[in-house]
Design a protein around this motif. Structure first.
Motif, short mmCIF file in Angstrom:
data_model
loop_
_atom_site.label_atom_id
_atom_site.label_comp_id
_atom_site.label_asym_id
_atom_site.label_seq_id
_atom_site.Cartn_x
_atom_site.Cartn_y
_atom_site.Cartn_z
N GLN A 42 15.50 30.72 -30.81
CA GLN A 42 15.31 32.00 -31.39
C GLN A 42 15.08 31.88 -33.13
O GLN A 42 16.19 32.14 -33.56
CB GLN A 42 15.90 32.95 -30.92
CG GLN A 42 14.97 34.43 -31.42
CD GLN A 42 15.60 35.29 -30.44
OE1 GLN A 42 17.01 35.77 -30.58
NE2 GLN A 42 14.74 36.68 -30.71
N ASP A 43 14.23 31.76 -33.57
CA ASP A 43 14.37 31.93 -34.92
C ASP A 43 14.79 33.37 -35.70
O ASP A 43 14.47 34.23 -34.86
CB ASP A 43 13.04 31.56 -35.70
CG ASP A 43 12.57 32.05 -37.39
OD1 ASP A 43 13.84 32.24 -38.05
OD2 ASP A 43 12.07 31.92 -37.94
N ILE A 44 16.09 33.66 -36.31
CA ILE A 44 16.21 34.82 -36.40
C ILE A 44 16.76 34.80 -38.03
O ILE A 44 18.11 35.47 -38.10
CB ILE A 44 17.89 35.06 -35.69
CG1 ILE A 44 18.94 34.63 -36.30
CG2 ILE A 44 17.43 35.36 -34.00
CD1 ILE A 44 20.10 34.77 -35.98
N THR A 45 16.50 34.15 -38.86
CA THR A 45 15.93 33.81 -40.22
C THR A 45 16.04 35.47 -40.63
O THR A 45 16.86 35.65 -41.72
CB THR A 45 15.02 33.36 -40.59
OG1 THR A 45 15.22 32.15 -40.37
CG2 THR A 45 15.58 33.14 -42.47
N ALA A 46 15.55 36.38 -40.87
CA ALA A 46 15.15 37.46 -41.51
C ALA A 46 16.56 38.29 -41.20
O ALA A 46 16.50 38.93 -41.86
CB ALA A 46 13.71 38.09 -40.87
N ALA A 47 16.45 38.77 -39.96
CA ALA A 47 17.99 39.40 -39.83
C ALA A 47 19.14 39.02 -40.26
O ALA A 47 20.01 39.29 -39.86
CB ALA A 47 17.98 40.30 -38.00
N ALA A 48 18.90 37.13 -39.93
CA ALA A 48 20.44 37.11 -40.33
C ALA A 48 20.58 36.62 -42.58
O ALA A 48 22.09 36.35 -42.15
CB ALA A 48 20.42 35.53 -39.92
N ILE A 49 19.86 36.58 -43.28
CA ILE A 49 19.32 36.16 -44.20
C ILE A 49 20.59 37.15 -44.65
O ILE A 49 21.67 36.72 -45.83
CB ILE A 49 18.51 36.21 -44.81
CG1 ILE A 49 18.52 34.35 -44.64
CG2 ILE A 49 18.58 36.04 -46.55
CD1 ILE A 49 16.95 34.58 -44.95
N PRO A 50 20.73 38.22 -44.52
CA PRO A 50 21.47 39.66 -45.53
C PRO A 50 23.33 39.14 -44.95
O PRO A 50 24.04 40.09 -45.13
CB PRO A 50 21.21 40.93 -45.18
CG PRO A 50 19.56 40.59 -44.65
CD PRO A 50 19.80 39.07 -43.80
N ALA A 51 22.93 38.53 -43.51
CA ALA A 51 24.61 38.45 -42.91
C ALA A 51 25.12 37.77 -42.69
O ALA A 51 26.80 37.49 -43.12
CB ALA A 51 24.01 38.94 -41.37
N LEU A 52 24.90 36.63 -44.03
CA LEU A 52 24.97 35.42 -44.00
C LEU A 52 26.46 35.25 -45.50
O LEU A 52 26.55 36.09 -46.66
CB LEU A 52 23.56 34.05 -44.69
CG LEU A 52 23.25 33.31 -44.15
CD1 LEU A 52 21.98 32.79 -44.77
CD2 LEU A 52 23.97 33.12 -42.66
N PRO A 53 27.78 34.55 -45.42
CA PRO A 53 28.09 34.47 -46.24
C PRO A 53 27.84 34.19 -47.62
O PRO A 53 26.37 33.88 -48.02
CB PRO A 53 29.30 33.67 -45.62
CG PRO A 53 28.92 33.34 -44.63
CD PRO A 53 28.04 33.08 -43.87
N ALA A 54 28.51 34.66 -48.59
CA ALA A 54 28.06 34.32 -49.92
C ALA A 54 27.73 33.24 -51.12
O ALA A 54 26.85 33.06 -51.49
CB ALA A 54 29.22 35.32 -51.14
N SER A 55 28.55 31.80 -49.87
CA SER A 55 28.96 30.55 -50.37
C SER A 55 27.98 30.09 -48.84
O SER A 55 27.38 29.21 -49.06
CB SER A 55 30.23 30.33 -49.70
OG SER A 55 30.11 30.37 -48.24
N ALA A 56 26.45 31.18 -48.44
CA ALA A 56 25.30 30.01 -47.27
C ALA A 56 24.38 30.66 -48.09
O ALA A 56 24.66 31.79 -48.27
CB ALA A 56 26.08 30.56 -45.85
N GLY A 57 23.69 29.45 -47.93
CA GLY A 57 21.80 30.05 -48.15
C GLY A 57 20.87 29.24 -47.44
O GLY A 57 21.21 28.76 -46.93
N CYS A 58 19.80 29.93 -47.82
CA CYS A 58 18.70 29.67 -46.34
C CYS A 58 17.13 29.38 -47.63
O CYS A 58 16.95 30.40 -47.78
CB CYS A 58 18.87 30.87 -45.37
SG CYS A 58 16.96 30.20 -44.35
N ALA A 59 16.73 28.13 -47.44
CA ALA A 59 16.24 27.84 -48.13
C ALA A 59 15.36 28.68 -47.78
O ALA A 59 14.89 28.79 -46.64
CB ALA A 59 16.23 26.55 -49.34
N ALA A 60 13.67 28.90 -48.42
CA ALA A 60 12.08 28.92 -48.43
C ALA A 60 11.97 27.62 -46.88
O ALA A 60 11.19 28.46 -46.14
CB ALA A 60 11.36 28.80 -49.44
N GLU A 61 12.29 26.75 -47.11
CA GLU A 61 11.78 25.70 -45.38
C GLU A 61 13.49 25.38 -44.81
O GLU A 61 12.71 25.29 -43.69
CB GLU A 61 11.54 24.13 -46.26
CG GLU A 61 12.58 24.01 -47.07
CD GLU A 61 13.18 24.31 -48.50
OE1 GLU A 61 14.88 22.82 -48.30
OE2 GLU A 61 12.91 24.84 -48.99
#
Length: 83
Positions: A42-61
């Motif tokens: 399940q794609d949870i990108t939108a909900a997960a991005i605000p909860a990611l640790p400061a050192s983690a990121g999710c690029a547009a692709e």
């Protein structure tokens, strides 16, 4: 991009008559012929991005994908043999 699936990591999610949580698919872990892995979940990108640790990121692709804990735990033996 040419994707070739080498094998499933872990047992078939429908093994033993298990039902998937989705109507048209099921979570899975796949090894690609390149040695990389593909995750069906399940794609949870939108909900997960605000909860990611400061050192983690999710690029547009990229996408943050959730797979049920049971799927990963059932794949544990196969994962251990990959090393």
């Amino acid at each position: 991009m040419n994707i070739i699936v080498k094998r499933r990591i872990g047992p078939d999610p429908h093994e033993g008559g298990r039902q998937s949580s989705s109507s048209s698919g099921c979570p899975d872990i796949l090894e690609l012929d390149s040695g990389d892995f593909a995750i069906i979940g399940q794609d949870i990108t939108a909900a997960a991005i605000p909860a990611l640790p400061a050192s983690a990121g999710c690029a547009a692709e990229e996408r943050v994908i959730r797979i049920p804990r049971e799927i990963l735990l059932r794949a544990k033996g196969d994962i251990a043999r990959l090393a």
